[in-house]
Design an enzyme around this catalytic site. Structure first.
Site, PDB file in Angstrom:
ATOM      1  N   HIS A 109      37.878 -34.945   5.097  1.00  0.00           N
ATOM      2  CA  HIS A 109      38.550 -34.104   4.104  1.00  0.00           C
ATOM      3  C   HIS A 109      39.822 -34.749   3.548  1.00  0.00           C
ATOM      4  CE1 HIS A 109      35.704 -31.038   5.211  1.00  0.00           C
ATOM      5  NE2 HIS A 109      36.144 -30.960   6.439  1.00  0.00           N
ATOM      6  N   HIS A 138       0.810  -1.225   0.000  1.00  0.00           N
ATOM      7  CA  HIS A 138       0.000   0.000   0.000  1.00  0.00           C
ATOM      8  C   HIS A 138       0.837   1.266   0.000  1.00  0.00           C
ATOM      9  CE1 HIS A 138      -2.489  -3.199   1.882  1.00  0.00           C
ATOM     10  NE2 HIS A 138      -3.444  -2.683   1.129  1.00  0.00           N
ATOM     11  N   ASP A 181      31.653 -31.609   3.821  1.00  0.00           N
ATOM     12  CA  ASP A 181      30.915 -31.465   5.087  1.00  0.00           C
ATOM     13  C   ASP A 181      29.409 -31.529   4.902  1.00  0.00           C
ATOM     14  OD1 ASP A 181      33.016 -31.143   6.987  1.00  0.00           O
ATOM     15  OD2 ASP A 181      33.375 -29.135   6.195  1.00  0.00           O
ATOM     16  N   ASP A 198      34.999 -29.959  16.186  1.00  0.00           N
ATOM     17  CA  ASP A 198      35.283 -31.240  15.539  1.00  0.00           C
ATOM     18  C   ASP A 198      36.604 -31.224  14.786  1.00  0.00           C
ATOM     19  OD1 ASP A 198      35.250 -33.721  14.261  1.00  0.00           O
ATOM     20  OD2 ASP A 198      33.062 -33.764  14.304  1.00  0.00           O
ATOM     21  N   HIS A 202      37.072 -35.038  12.565  1.00  0.00           N
ATOM     22  CA  HIS A 202      36.635 -35.402  11.216  1.00  0.00           C
ATOM     23  C   HIS A 202      37.603 -34.923  10.130  1.00  0.00           C
ATOM     24  CE1 HIS A 202      35.616 -31.187  10.649  1.00  0.00           C
ATOM     25  NE2 HIS A 202      35.187 -31.414   9.430  1.00  0.00           N
TER      26      HIS A 202
END
Lengths: 174, 459
Positions: free
Chosen positions: B212, B103, B360, B204, B207
């Site tokens: 990786h 509006h 990931d 982490d 991992h």
């Protein structure tokens, strides 16, 4: 933008479209090394810039290779990406994704002797695991060089249409 | 509701799988975490001039962050107070006012309602515009990083960051001006619960070598030895892990700040030239942090890797999806070439097509969606690594774990997560300020370890 340049003739246009089909076949068959060795020129700039959503009145310039980009690779960097996929230790590609490419709207212009600017649309359809499906559309702006061993791309700009990428990553070649 | 004690077992170091799946848990998170914590919304460098704005999210709420004519910042809900439409659809820009598409109501840079089309003819002076400004949000900054908060009872941003400021100052203040963020953010969707990446970044280190493996092998550098977990090395002396009062935490890999960067000459030179200033300003303990690599989360949903310099916000989209926003952190006073090189390398590794990031996302999605099975979901997840090999440290604030490969800061993250879900208000949270770390009972771990080290014969 009005295109004042004259497109290449039918024979060259056909050769470029055939080249793209062969390129896609190598990618779909996961022949990444062959793809890299066959179609990538040593002076490649492989670039996928990030376009913000801005108001039409916004006068800020478009992104340059000095700005944030999803891909911004030279020859060695692109080669490293290929090497990574071939280590046998990329768990997310084992079992491998199934990727199909659909390349359309190919328009080619000669910009220098044996060099061509080529525009195309690319639709990428990626199936992963049991039921993951991702679809991407991109505008592709190539600069190709015709050599004794076929066409080599030395500049590839990928304009991905989605502002928010609808996929967990874009680690595949277009 | 007081159901979270059934979701986190601090002593047993485990979490119910429901934390990644259940709709009611997510709803409680929106109410008790995202509506009460300080959430990352921007950086001074993204809105440098008066009139500059960016649009962002706080959880699922759309937000406008706007630089005022006097240089201060305001943030407000990006939704018209008339019929609720989104007012600003641009990612960023500069605007004197925000006009609703529906509006045409006009809101000023400060969010106040300044103009209503045909006001006299339609409302006959019955509209109190002063009560119809965009809903304001508390905004505070720490070293240029801008946060928003919806809860007037919440502590100041500095108190919320708390003992983490001691660490953050090392890099956010830095030798001479600290860090800034480079945008525009890369954006992508990821089908995972928001806590999976938050916990991954908070603690982490485990991992890295496996997930990786391919990328580390390809990149080489200091972390290549971790690839495929092949290296036979003791982890205890390679770094540390930290967790704080309010769930913030990080893992430190010593002397590895730039390990993920391939082209890094400019950045390495910058760190070498400035580390002396850090030692002088903050002492040798923080010089150690300055040249190390950090994997970090600021509770709840902001993460970064210092050294790699990727900077993330995980915007939740229901319990099973997030929108990932990726900026790059760069030293404010580095030269332009070095900044650009850092940005390229940060995105190359942790952008939407990142050589490490793409590993990931797959894990995060899988860790979430496997819990759609009702039997699977009845199970618990384990985060016990390094338990009892951690405790208060004579130098480093918070609770310190002995290795960057450990889960100290996982445990700290979920300890505070549970506390937030259980607490009716911030007063109840403040009441735990002196006892928050009682679950770490091995109080003499560090004093014993350090005195034993001192007693060792020197080479």
């Amino acid at each position: 933008m009005t295109e004042t340049r004259k497109p290449v003739g039918m024979e060259l246009h056909h050769a470029i479209v055939s080249h793209y089909s062969a390129e896609v076949r190598m990618l779909q068959n996961q022949q990444y090394r062959e793809w890299f060795d066959t179609v990538i020129a040593e002076d490649i700039h492989y670039w996928m810039p990030v376009y913000e959503q801005r108001y039409a009145r916004d006068r800020r310039p478009d992104p340059t290779p000095g700005d944030a980009a999803i891909y911004n690779d030279d020859y060695a960097e692109l080669q490293q990406r290929v090497d990574r996929l071939l280590t046998g230790q990329v768990w997310m590609e084992d079992p491998p994704s199934r990727i199909r490419y659909f390349v359309t709207n190919v328009e080619a212009f000669e910009i220098a002797p044996f060099e061509f600017e080529v525009f195309s649309n690319v639709l990428v359809h990626r199936n992963r695991r049991q039921n993951e499906v991702y679809v991407h559309t991109l505008g592709r702006e190539d600069k190709l060089r015709k050599t004794d061993s076929g066409f080599k791309v030395f500049s590839r700009k990928l304009n991905i249409d989605a502002r928010v990428v609808q996929d967990k990553n874009l680690y595949f070649f277009v | 509701m007081n159901g979270s004690s059934a979701l986190v077992d601090n002593i047993g170091a485990s979490q119910s799988r429901r934390v990644f799946w259940d709709q009611d848990v997510y709803q409680l998170e929106l109410e008790r975490i995202f509506s009460r914590c300080w959430l990352m919304i921007g950086h001074d460098s993204l809105v440098p001039k008066p009139g500059d704005f960016i649009t962002t999210y706080m959880a699922e709420d759309r937000v406008i962050l706007s630089r005022q004519p006097d240089g201060s910042l305001k943030a407000f809900i990006n939704s018209c107070t008339h019929r609720g439409n989104q007012i600003c659809h641009a990612d960023s820009g500069s605007a004197k006012a925000f006009v609703c598409n529906y509006h045409g109501w006009v809101f000023g840079q400060d969010g106040s309602l300044v103009d209503v089309p045909m006001e006299e003819r339609c409302y006959h002076s019955d509209l109190d515009k002063s009560k119809l400004g965009l809903a304001p949000i508390r905004v505070e900054t720490y070293k240029g990083f801008i946060f928003g908060c919806h809860d007037p009872e919440a502590p100041s941003l500095e108190d919320y960051l708390g003992d983490f400021c001691w660490y953050l100052d090392t890099i956010w203040d830095g030798p001479d001006g600290g860090l800034e963020l480079l945008g525009p953010p890369l954006k992508s969707t990821l089908a995972c619960n928001w806590k999976v990446p938050a916990e991954n970044f908070v603690g982490d280190g485990y991992h890295v070598g496996w997930t990786h493996a391919a990328a580390l092998q390809m990149i080489g550098g200091e972390l290549a030895g971790l690839s495929g977990n092949r290296a036979d090395m003791p982890f205890d002396d390679l770094g540390l892990q930290f967790t704080m009062r309010h769930g913030h935490g990080f893992g430190l890999i010593d002397n590895a700040a730039t390990a993920i960067h391939v082209k890094r000459d400019g950045y390495v030179k910058y760190l070498e030239e400035t580390r002396g200033g850090i030692r002088e300003k903050f002492g040798p303990e923080r010089e150690r942090l300055y040249v190390g690599h950090w994997n970090t989360s600021i509770f709840p949903n902001c993460s970064f890797l210092y050294g790699t310099n990727t900077f993330k916000i995980w915007h939740p989209r229901g319990p099973h999806e997030i929108e990932v926003w990726t900026y790059t952190m760069v030293p404010k006073n580095a030269d332009t070439e070095t900044k650009r090189s850092i940005q390229r390398e940060a995105i190359r590794s942790f952008g939407t097509a990142g050589t490490l990031e793409s590993d990931d996302g797959e894990n995060m999605s899988s860790a979430t969606y496997n819990n759609n099975g009702i039997i699977t979901r009845k199970g618990w997840m384990n985060s016990s690594m390094g338990k009892d090999r951690e405790g208060p440290h004579p130098v480093y604030p918070g609770i310190v774990g002995v290795s960057f490969i450990g889960e100290t800061s996982y445990r700290g993250f979920y300890r505070f997560w549970q506390e937030m879900l259980d607490a009716p208000d911030w007063a109840a949270i403040r009441a735990n300020d002196d006892t928050w770390d009682a679950m770490w009972t091995n109080r003499n771990f560090w004093p014993d370890r350090l005195s034993a080290k001192q007693a060792e014969p020197q080479d």
